[in-house]
Design a protein around this motif. Structure first.
Motif, PDB file in Angstrom:
ATOM      1  N   ILE A 148     -20.764  18.577  -2.337  1.00  0.00           N
ATOM      2  CA  ILE A 148     -21.415  17.734  -3.162  1.00  0.00           C
ATOM      3  C   ILE A 148     -20.510  17.180  -4.349  1.00  0.00           C
ATOM      4  N   LYS A 149     -19.871  15.762  -4.274  1.00  0.00           N
ATOM      5  CA  LYS A 149     -18.703  15.538  -5.178  1.00  0.00           C
ATOM      6  C   LYS A 149     -17.582  16.529  -4.885  1.00  0.00           C
ATOM      7  N   ASN A 150     -17.136  17.039  -5.718  1.00  0.00           N
ATOM      8  CA  ASN A 150     -15.976  18.053  -5.583  1.00  0.00           C
ATOM      9  C   ASN A 150     -16.370  19.417  -5.501  1.00  0.00           C
ATOM     10  N   SER A 151     -17.737  19.835  -5.294  1.00  0.00           N
ATOM     11  CA  SER A 151     -18.328  21.214  -5.241  1.00  0.00           C
ATOM     12  C   SER A 151     -18.838  21.737  -3.816  1.00  0.00           C
ATOM     13  N   PHE A 152     -18.981  22.985  -3.724  1.00  0.00           N
ATOM     14  CA  PHE A 152     -19.481  23.601  -2.433  1.00  0.00           C
ATOM     15  C   PHE A 152     -20.489  24.543  -3.182  1.00  0.00           C
ATOM     16  N   LEU A 153     -21.802  24.529  -2.619  1.00  0.00           N
ATOM     17  CA  LEU A 153     -22.592  25.720  -2.653  1.00  0.00           C
ATOM     18  C   LEU A 153     -22.357  26.622  -1.609  1.00  0.00           C
ATOM     19  N   LEU A 154     -21.506  27.746  -1.677  1.00  0.00           N
ATOM     20  CA  LEU A 154     -21.384  28.819  -0.895  1.00  0.00           C
ATOM     21  C   LEU A 154     -22.483  29.834  -0.860  1.00  0.00           C
TER      22      LEU A 154
END
Length: 380
Positions: free
Chosen positions: A351-357
């Protein structure tokens, strides 16, 4: 079960697990070089081959007793096991969590058709209005776009319902925890106790949607049994944490579950054979808690190593459980994800420059140091 009988339905087994991704072993503690790992699922999503192999192993060991229309056999063993794990007198197998939640509030509400739910809950958002359409229930959502609702919120609805031109009553109250739509954040136990005590004083029955309940104890000082004790009924998923191709368990008192298989069949869900789901979930039932605890410890070590590099930022949520947010600085997230995939390590869509790990027992297949090395190498 005879081996030849098992082989006859091998095609069916592969079909039920066809959405699964590949893993190297059905036992998460197996460790080998470049073992498949992901930050996407709650448990281990077994491939068709692994799923069938595990069933064959259990069949050869005589650990699969056939059921008949989801009654008896290994299904009954599963029900007894999860009733114990959830701290309830009895439990009933359900093919899906949607049905488990639906039947729970349908039975609990009885003739009092209004049911309080979270506005963010699976039951309110993701079931196609099944409770309203099929059971004539009126769902009253509270806590818009938040994890929890308050005692004042509930009291206000109860008083408004009782004081209407046609006085009515709230029949049931349902709480989901962790809350999937809120990044699997947790509904606080202190609030649970307040709400369930109030509900009991008003003769309102209570249900816990605990699809991912078994990850909670690692992030709180509250056990599964302790958290579920105030509720009349609990649902937990068999595929999210316990690796079955499908299935759920609905637990409560013996009186509640005694004839629930009739309701199950009325909704078209008395499966002729449910052993293929029950046997796998039963196999993992006792090991998930320890394996997840080990995985979370390794994840914390991994995050500590990654934070040493300024290109990584990792944030945990205020009431979080097994989801954390990884943000990249000065790096292309798509290329990063693709580079990790080449090393058999899967991340969710960025999500944009992020990851929900999402942390799960697949992390036990590698050391935190080697995982960190793979993350760092994927940035180059």
């Amino acid at each position: 079960m005879r081996r030849k009988d098992f082989l006859k339905i091998g095609g069916m087994l592969a079909a039920t697990a066809s959405q699964a991704s590949l893993y190297g072993s059905p036992i998460s503690k197996a460790s080998k070089a470049n073992a498949p790992i992901d930050f996407i699922h709650d448990g281990l999503l077994l491939s068709p081959k692994e799923y069938a192999s595990l069933l064959m192993k259990l069949a050869d060991e005589g650990k699969i007793k056939p059921d008949y229309y989801s009654n008896g056999g290994v299904v009954e063993e599963l029900e007894a096991k999860f009733a114990s794990l959830l701290g309830k007198e009895s439990a009933v197998f359900m093919p899906t969590g949607t049905l488990a939640n639906h039947i729970a509030i349908r039975q609990l509400a009885g003739q009092n058709r209004r049911v309080i739910v979270q506005e963010q809950s699976h039951l309110y958002n993701d079931t196609g209005d099944c409770a309203q359409t099929l059971s004539g229930l009126t769902l009253i959502p509270l806590g818009t776009n938040t994890v929890e609702f308050s005692l004042d919120d509930v009291d206000s609805i109860v008083k408004k319902t009782q004081g209407g031109r046609v006085a009515t009553r709230i029949g049931a109250l349902s709480i989901e925890s962790p809350v999937r739509r809120q990044k699997d954040q947790l509904f606080s136990f202190d609030n649970v106790r307040q709400l369930t005590e109030y509900a009991k004083s008003k003769d309102i029955k209570t249900h816990l949607d605990g699809a991912r309940l078994f990850v909670q104890p690692v992030h709180t000082n509250v056990s599964v049994i302790q958290y579920g004790a105030p509720f009349d009924t609990i649902y937990t998923s068999l595929w999210k944490c316990f690796n079955a191709a499908s299935g759920a368990v609905l637990a409560g008192s013996k009186r509640f579950t005694e004839n629930l298989f009739h309701e199950r069949r009325m909704f078209g869900s008395g499966l002729p054979n449910a052993w293929a789901f029950a046997a796998v979930a039963l196999y993992y039932a006792d090991s998930f808690a320890d394996e997840y605890k080990q995985a979370w410890t390794k994840a914390q070590q991994l995050f500590t190593l990654l934070r040493k590099d300024e290109r990584f930022s990792i944030a945990q949520f205020e009431h979080g459980s097994h989801i954390v947010e990884l943000t990249l600085k000065n790096a292309n997230p798509t290329r990063f994800k693709e580079a990790l995939a080449k090393t058999n390590l899967e991340l969710p869509v960025p999500i944009k420059n992020s990851f929900l790990l999402k942390v799960n027992p697949s992390l036990n297949r590698e050391t935190p140091q080697n995982l960190a090395s793979r993350f760092l190498a994927a940035l180059i």
